[in-house]
Design an enzyme around this catalytic site. Structure first.
Site, short mmCIF file in Angstrom:
data_model
loop_
_atom_site.label_atom_id
_atom_site.label_comp_id
_atom_site.label_asym_id
_atom_site.label_seq_id
_atom_site.Cartn_x
_atom_site.Cartn_y
_atom_site.Cartn_z
N TYR A 117 -2.72 -0.86 10.53
CA TYR A 117 -2.94 -1.33 9.17
C TYR A 117 -1.50 -0.76 8.57
O TYR A 117 -0.94 -1.69 7.68
CB TYR A 117 -3.90 -0.44 8.44
CG TYR A 117 -4.13 -0.50 7.00
CD1 TYR A 117 -4.70 -1.78 6.49
CD2 TYR A 117 -3.55 0.16 6.07
CE1 TYR A 117 -4.81 -2.22 5.28
CE2 TYR A 117 -3.76 -0.15 4.64
CZ TYR A 117 -4.19 -1.08 3.99
OH TYR A 117 -4.27 -1.32 3.03
N SER B 31 0.98 -1.22 -0.03
CA SER B 31 -0.03 -0.12 -0.01
C SER B 31 0.91 1.25 0.07
O SER B 31 2.04 1.05 0.39
CB SER B 31 -0.80 -0.13 1.16
OG SER B 31 -1.43 1.05 1.46
N1 LIG Z 1 -8.69 -0.29 -1.77
C1 LIG Z 1 -7.68 0.52 -1.54
O1 LIG Z 1 -7.60 1.82 -1.46
C2 LIG Z 1 -6.20 -0.07 -1.35
C3 LIG Z 1 -5.25 0.81 -1.15
C4 LIG Z 1 -3.88 0.29 -0.86
C5 LIG Z 1 -3.77 -1.12 -0.41
N2 LIG Z 1 -5.01 -1.99 -0.74
C6 LIG Z 1 -4.70 -3.28 -0.53
O2 LIG Z 1 -5.35 -4.13 -1.70
C7 LIG Z 1 -5.70 -5.43 -1.17
C8 LIG Z 1 -7.25 -5.64 -1.70
O3 LIG Z 1 -8.03 -4.83 -1.02
P1 LIG Z 1 -9.58 -4.39 -1.50
O4 LIG Z 1 -9.53 -2.66 -1.40
O5 LIG Z 1 -9.81 -5.02 -2.82
O6 LIG Z 1 -10.24 -4.82 -0.08
P2 LIG Z 1 -11.52 -5.89 -0.09
O7 LIG Z 1 -12.08 -5.66 1.14
O8 LIG Z 1 -12.32 -5.44 -1.24
O9 LIG Z 1 -10.99 -7.02 -0.40
C9 LIG Z 1 -10.28 -7.63 0.55
C10 LIG Z 1 -10.59 -9.32 0.67
O10 LIG Z 1 -9.88 -9.82 1.55
C11 LIG Z 1 -10.48 -10.92 2.31
N3 LIG Z 1 -10.05 -11.29 3.46
C12 LIG Z 1 -9.87 -10.40 4.74
N4 LIG Z 1 -9.30 -11.12 5.71
C13 LIG Z 1 -9.04 -12.40 5.22
C14 LIG Z 1 -8.48 -13.60 5.53
N5 LIG Z 1 -8.16 -13.65 6.87
N6 LIG Z 1 -8.12 -14.83 5.02
C15 LIG Z 1 -8.70 -14.70 3.73
N7 LIG Z 1 -9.14 -13.64 2.96
C16 LIG Z 1 -9.55 -12.41 3.73
C17 LIG Z 1 -11.79 -10.37 2.25
O11 LIG Z 1 -12.68 -11.15 2.42
C18 LIG Z 1 -12.06 -9.60 1.02
O12 LIG Z 1 -12.62 -10.54 -0.31
C19 LIG Z 1 -5.44 -5.43 0.46
O13 LIG Z 1 -4.12 -5.91 0.55
C20 LIG Z 1 -5.39 -3.80 0.53
O14 LIG Z 1 -4.56 -3.66 1.97
C21 LIG Z 1 -6.07 -1.39 -0.98
#
Ligand SMILES: NC(=O)c1ccc[n+]([C@@H]2O[C@H](COP(=O)([O-])OP(=O)(O)OC[C@H]3O[C@@H](n4cnc5c(N)ncnc54)[C@H](O)[C@@H]3O)[C@@H](O)[C@H]2O)c1
Length: 253
Positions: free
Chosen positions: A154, A141
């Site tokens: 986080y 991130s």
């Molecule tokens: N959305 C953003 O702005 C953003 C920014 C920086 C980084 N990220 C990173 O991108 C990745 C995806 O995030 P997203 O935004 O798509 O969020 P999201 O909530 O849509 O997806 C996260 C997924 O992880 C799954 N999950 C959570 N805990 C889990 C566990 N213990 N075991 C297995 N699965 C689990 C959830 O069920 C979900 O399907 C993450 O690593 C997040 O930190 C997102």
């Protein structure tokens, strides 16, 4: 078909960025196993990916549980015959100042965001070593690189995942396995809503502020992160390891 005949294990594929990665990888010829805690979302992704004509299955997995990780890897190998690509994308979104965060909150966020990916690599390693083009992509991130208010758990976990990527790149290079991370900025997903719910901010103001922070004056789309994962997972990135790719519309230049 940049991932033709590649076998990809993707965590967190039930939603958001992980789902977009599954779809983009499927379009490029990969066969896929998804590990996620969310069975409903996981099955939805399976249907979307099947409609693209790719081989795909879902295994309910909590990446913070060692037995689940072992099961996910062994089921993947039974389904696909091996593993060429591992995408550690699942994450727990635990926010707050240090005084708000309990020990069990810390154990959760580090268990899912740091120890989970490390255990995924540990159990997938024998199969990645057998691949001719093993590649690991960790979803870090911009919070790996800079501090933001009330993001102590986080942000710390994403900082650790960023460094885990570099340590793994060093140790796994002799096995021909590349390890890279992606640092997304503000991408609109279910996680955005979780962050909004935590802060209690006005929704429209918050989304406008997220958009305004980038040079492109908008939030990113999950697919824009998925294309970065595609590049790092593909043979086009054959001389790239230990690197991070920032996908944030220029928010932290
Ligand atoms: N959305 C953003 O702005 C953003 C920014 C920086 C980084 N990220 C990173 O991108 C990745 C995806 O995030 P997203 O935004 O798509 O969020 P999201 O909530 O849509 O997806 C996260 C997924 O992880 C799954 N999950 C959570 N805990 C889990 C566990 N213990 N075991 C297995 N699965 C689990 C959830 O069920 C979900 O399907 C993450 O690593 C997040 O930190 C997102």
């Amino acid at each position: 078909m940049r991932l033709q005949s590649k076998r990809a294990l993707i965590t967190g594929g039930a939603s958001g960025i992980g789902r977009a990665i599954c779809e983009v990888f499927a379009k490029e010829g990969a066969s896929i196993v998804i590990g996620d805690m969310d069975t409903v979302g996981g099955q939805e992704t399976v249907e979307l990916v099947k409609a693209l004509g790719a081989q795909v299955s879902f295994i309910r997995t909590d990446v913070s549980k060692e037995s689940d990780v072992q099961n996910l890897v062994s089921e993947t190998v039974s389904e696909l015959g091996g593993i060429d690509i591992l995408v550690n994308n699942a994450a727990a979104f635990v926010f707050g100042k240090v005084e708000d965060v309990s020990r069990s909150d810390w154990e959760k966020v580090l268990g899912v965001n740091v120890i989970g990916p490390a255990q995924m690599v540990r159990y997938a390693l024998p199969y990645l070593k057998l691949s001719q083009a093993g590649a690991i992509v960790n979803m870090a991130s911009t919070a790996s690189l800079m501090a933001e208010p009330t993001m102590v758990p986080y942000g710390s976990s994403k900082g650790a995942l960023f460094q885990l990527t570099k340590c793994l790149a060093m140790d796994l290079a002799p096995d021909g396995i590349r390890v890279n991370s992606i640092c997304p900025g503000a991408i609109y997903t279910a996680a955005t809503e979780k962050h909004l719910a935590f802060t209690g901010f006005d929704r429209d103001k918050f989304l406008a502020q997220c958009a305004d922070e980038s040079l492109m004056k908008r939030m990113g789309e999950p697919e824009e992160v998925a294309f970065a994962a595609l590049f790092l997972a593909s043979d086009e990135a054959s001389f790239i390891t230990g690197a991070h790719l920032v996908v944030d519309g220029g928010a932290i230049v």
